[in-house]
Design a protein around this motif. Structure first.
Motif, mmCIF file in Angstrom:
data_model
loop_
_atom_site.group_PDB
_atom_site.id
_atom_site.type_symbol
_atom_site.label_atom_id
_atom_site.label_comp_id
_atom_site.label_asym_id
_atom_site.label_seq_id
_atom_site.Cartn_x
_atom_site.Cartn_y
_atom_site.Cartn_z
ATOM 1 N N VAL A 176 -1.520 4.796 -12.448
ATOM 2 C CA VAL A 176 -1.154 5.153 -11.069
ATOM 3 C C VAL A 176 -1.338 6.657 -10.864
ATOM 4 O O VAL A 176 -1.837 7.102 -9.826
ATOM 5 C CB VAL A 176 0.300 4.735 -10.747
ATOM 6 N N LYS A 208 11.850 6.695 5.344
ATOM 7 C CA LYS A 208 11.130 7.665 4.530
ATOM 8 C C LYS A 208 9.961 7.043 3.770
ATOM 9 O O LYS A 208 9.257 7.729 3.055
ATOM 10 C CB LYS A 208 12.103 8.329 3.528
ATOM 11 N N LYS A 209 9.814 5.731 3.859
ATOM 12 C CA LYS A 209 8.720 5.055 3.155
ATOM 13 C C LYS A 209 7.396 5.716 3.474
ATOM 14 O O LYS A 209 7.038 5.893 4.638
ATOM 15 C CB LYS A 209 8.622 3.581 3.578
ATOM 16 N N GLN A 210 6.632 6.044 2.415
ATOM 17 C CA GLN A 210 5.324 6.637 2.638
ATOM 18 C C GLN A 210 4.240 5.675 2.182
ATOM 19 O O GLN A 210 4.443 4.903 1.248
ATOM 20 C CB GLN A 210 5.200 7.931 1.835
ATOM 21 N N TYR A 211 3.098 5.750 2.826
ATOM 22 C CA TYR A 211 2.006 4.839 2.495
ATOM 23 C C TYR A 211 0.783 5.610 2.020
ATOM 24 O O TYR A 211 0.599 6.779 2.382
ATOM 25 C CB TYR A 211 1.679 3.946 3.703
ATOM 26 N N LYS A 212 -0.005 4.949 1.220
ATOM 27 C CA LYS A 212 -1.227 5.551 0.701
ATOM 28 C C LYS A 212 -2.249 5.580 1.822
ATOM 29 O O LYS A 212 -2.469 4.577 2.502
ATOM 30 C CB LYS A 212 -1.734 4.721 -0.474
ATOM 31 N N THR A 263 -7.296 10.518 -5.718
ATOM 32 C CA THR A 263 -7.366 10.228 -4.278
ATOM 33 C C THR A 263 -6.440 11.157 -3.482
ATOM 34 O O THR A 263 -6.888 12.158 -2.940
ATOM 35 C CB THR A 263 -7.025 8.744 -3.994
ATOM 36 N N CYS A 264 -5.136 10.838 -3.450
ATOM 37 C CA CYS A 264 -4.198 11.600 -2.606
ATOM 38 C C CYS A 264 -4.234 13.098 -2.915
ATOM 39 O O CYS A 264 -4.310 13.927 -2.000
ATOM 40 C CB CYS A 264 -2.751 11.121 -2.801
ATOM 41 N N VAL A 265 -4.148 13.448 -4.212
ATOM 42 C CA VAL A 265 -4.051 14.864 -4.563
ATOM 43 C C VAL A 265 -5.353 15.584 -4.197
ATOM 44 O O VAL A 265 -5.341 16.662 -3.605
ATOM 45 C CB VAL A 265 -3.712 15.048 -6.059
ATOM 46 N N CYS A 311 1.467 6.539 -3.939
ATOM 47 C CA CYS A 311 1.494 6.620 -5.410
ATOM 48 C C CYS A 311 2.760 7.310 -5.927
ATOM 49 O O CYS A 311 3.349 6.874 -6.915
ATOM 50 C CB CYS A 311 0.310 7.440 -5.926
ATOM 51 N N GLY A 330 0.808 -1.224 0.000
ATOM 52 C CA GLY A 330 0.000 0.000 0.000
ATOM 53 C C GLY A 330 0.832 1.262 0.000
ATOM 54 O O GLY A 330 0.456 2.271 0.600
ATOM 55 N N HIS A 379 -3.647 8.534 -8.269
ATOM 56 C CA HIS A 379 -3.025 9.518 -7.376
ATOM 57 C C HIS A 379 -3.811 10.830 -7.382
ATOM 58 O O HIS A 379 -4.135 11.383 -6.327
ATOM 59 C CB HIS A 379 -1.594 9.759 -7.863
ATOM 60 N N ARG A 407 -5.787 1.208 -2.075
ATOM 61 C CA ARG A 407 -6.193 1.097 -3.479
ATOM 62 C C ARG A 407 -7.323 0.097 -3.631
ATOM 63 O O ARG A 407 -7.404 -0.881 -2.894
ATOM 64 C CB ARG A 407 -5.026 0.621 -4.333
#
Lengths: 98, 98, 98, 98
Positions: free
Chosen positions: B66, B5-9, B73-75, A45, A42, B70, B13
């Protein structure tokens, strides 16, 4: 693709160059598997898109490598044999590559 | 990449979309393996370049998929939270993609 | 660019092709002026971007036209004269074009 | 294009940015005229291609500038108004740009 239409390279590729190309292919497979893992986790993006863009660059670099080899060997030979069609084929290939 | 630094959604999805993306990744892995085989068989540069260009298109299509997710959702979320930086990030991602 | 480094095409371009290229250049100038007018009118970004993308395609088409001519004339000649460098130059040009 | 379909930017562009964009457009017109002169002088294809690639980069940079402005203003606004279609439009525009 039609099996009967398979074409082969007249002059074999340099062994060292084939090894180089294969190691690039393996790295790209690793990167694609990495994206699958990112989807499972997960991940964001943006991080996935950066990974996709890295593979795009690696693929483009491989394409240029094959193209350079093509120009230096097959195309050079065909020009010397006064092949009238070879440059049209080159342009078609260039247009296909990103 | 820095593990920390790993980022998650934020919002997971859609499962069906993840399956679609994974099946695209698998197909690309198959195509890369196909190129390795073509190198082993000494296949014509032009045929290999056409195969590379097919993977480039498949990768680009995945990238847009993707990116669309992105944006939707995220944006969209970040804009609603008045995040001032999100559009700069989007543009940076777009510039990276082919 | 250094005036002394100017290079000229050995075999002159076909007159009809030059006319074709010039009319494409004029059309692109018209399209750029069109964008200026759109800015003055405060037109929607999306409309301006579509216009920019149309000029990009026109420019790319012109680039391929010049490249094809280059391959069919200068490059063909140089290959026949056993010029060792010409294919490196071609690849550099291809990488520069979008 | 249908005159009736002309769309306008809701919030006017920053004057300084418009001046910047216009000066970029003028420079590109100058570069296109430069190519016409190069054709008249029978200049080397490689030199013309380098010039074309310079204009491609300038055009791409302008495109990103308009896109950034679009994202920061129109798109941001529409997202806040819960416009469901805006991200699809953005993706279509991105796909058109080189």
């Amino acid at each position: 693709m039609n099996e009967l239409k398979k074409q082969y390279k007249h002059k074999p590729r340099d062994e060292k160059e084939v090894r180089n190309m294969k190691s690039r292919l393996h790295r790209m497979v690793g990167q694609l598997n990495g994206i699958e893992k990112m989807l499972d986790e997960g991940r964001y993006c943006g991080d996935i898109l950066i990974q996709i863009s890295a593979i795009e660059s690696a693929l483009q670099a491989l394409g240029y490598m094959v193209l350079q080899d093509h120009l230096e060997t097959c195309v050079r030979e065909k020009v010397k044999e006064d092949d009238e069609e070879v440059m049209k084929e080159v342009l078609t290939l260039i247009r296909k590559l990103k």
